[in-house]
Design a protein around this motif. Structure first.
Motif, PDB file in Angstrom:
ATOM      1  N   ALA A  69       7.493   4.031   3.492  1.00 57.21           N
ATOM      2  CA  ALA A  69       6.363   4.493   2.602  1.00 57.21           C
ATOM      3  C   ALA A  69       5.102   4.774   3.792  1.00 57.21           C
ATOM      4  N   ALA A  70       4.843   3.560   4.581  1.00 61.49           N
ATOM      5  CA  ALA A  70       3.731   4.029   5.515  1.00 61.49           C
ATOM      6  C   ALA A  70       4.144   4.841   6.598  1.00 61.49           C
ATOM      7  N   GLY A 106      -3.365   3.607   3.112  1.00 65.40           N
ATOM      8  CA  GLY A 106      -4.038   5.025   2.653  1.00 65.40           C
ATOM      9  C   GLY A 106      -3.544   5.561   1.491  1.00 65.40           C
ATOM     10  N   VAL A 107      -4.729   6.095   0.692  1.00 63.41           N
ATOM     11  CA  VAL A 107      -4.164   6.500  -0.725  1.00 63.41           C
ATOM     12  C   VAL A 107      -3.129   7.751  -0.360  1.00 63.41           C
ATOM     13  N   PRO A 108      -3.360   8.592   0.377  1.00 63.23           N
ATOM     14  CA  PRO A 108      -2.356   9.820   0.530  1.00 63.23           C
ATOM     15  C   PRO A 108      -0.752   9.199   0.767  1.00 63.23           C
ATOM     16  N   ASP A 112       1.814   9.991  -2.196  1.00 59.66           N
ATOM     17  CA  ASP A 112       3.131  10.605  -1.997  1.00 59.66           C
ATOM     18  C   ASP A 112       4.270   9.741  -2.388  1.00 59.66           C
ATOM     19  N   SER A 113       4.204   8.251  -2.017  1.00 51.83           N
ATOM     20  CA  SER A 113       5.144   7.288  -2.303  1.00 51.83           C
ATOM     21  C   SER A 113       5.555   7.187  -3.411  1.00 51.83           C
ATOM     22  N   PHE A 114       4.337   7.402  -4.347  1.00 51.45           N
ATOM     23  CA  PHE A 114       4.720   7.107  -5.815  1.00 51.45           C
ATOM     24  C   PHE A 114       5.224   8.374  -6.513  1.00 51.45           C
ATOM     25  N   ARG A 115       4.922   9.607  -5.903  1.00 47.53           N
ATOM     26  CA  ARG A 115       5.526  10.734  -6.467  1.00 47.53           C
ATOM     27  C   ARG A 115       6.984  10.618  -5.988  1.00 47.53           C
ATOM     28  N   ILE A 116       7.395  10.533  -5.000  1.00 46.91           N
ATOM     29  CA  ILE A 116       8.798  10.180  -4.466  1.00 46.91           C
ATOM     30  C   ILE A 116       9.612   9.283  -5.218  1.00 46.91           C
ATOM     31  N   ALA A 117       8.781   7.979  -5.283  1.00 42.42           N
ATOM     32  CA  ALA A 117       9.480   6.929  -5.971  1.00 42.42           C
ATOM     33  C   ALA A 117       9.568   7.198  -7.747  1.00 42.42           C
TER      34      ALA A 117
END
Length: 144
Positions: A69-70, A106-108, A112-117
């Motif tokens: 994710a990072a 970072g928030v971005p 993005d990680s929350f969207r994908i997950a």
């Protein structure tokens, strides 16, 4: 000369963590250019790292989720969210990992990680016919 035992051991672990369908597709896509990377990944990541005794698969999944994710690697993140669920992480644990990524990377990266997950978790839940998304998969789910 490659260590065929390392490849075979790594392939078994890779299949157990990612599932047969994912691994079969990755190997099928490997042409003469990509085949060395598939072999290297299977031997190094999936045998020499994932099969080390120092951490269990759940712990390795937590680490991979955070690192991938990072690094903003969406394709690999999707694969490792599925792997984390297969390795027994709950949806709540995955959320906690990704919140920590957002705080430290970072928030971005977190968004993005929350969207994908989130898409993977929804798919996982649908596949289990409306089961509790926070319940770890049963041992039978480890067979693809």
């Amino acid at each position: 000369m490659p260590d065929d035992n390392a490849f075979d051991r790594g392939l078994r672990t890779r299949r157990a963590v990612l599932g047969d369908a994912y691994v079969d597709a990755a190997l099928a896509r490997a042409d003469s250019f990509g085949a060395p990377m598939q072999q290297w990944t299977t031997e190094v990541c999936w045998d020499r790292i994932w099969n080390r005794p120092g951490l269990d698969r759940r712990s390795r999944s937590i680490l991979n989720l955070g690192m991938i994710a990072a690094l903003n690697r969406p394709h690999e993140l999707a694969a490792h969210v599925r792997a984390a669920l297969r390795n027994g992480l709950t949806v709540a644990e995955i959320q906690e990992v990704l919140l920590q990524v957002a705080a430290y990377c970072g928030v971005p990266a977190g968004v993005d990680s929350f969207r994908i997950a989130g898409g993977i978790v929804a798919e996982w839940t649908r596949e289990r016919e409306g089961g509790d998304p926070d319940a770890p998969p049963s041992p039978a789910d480890d067979c693809a």
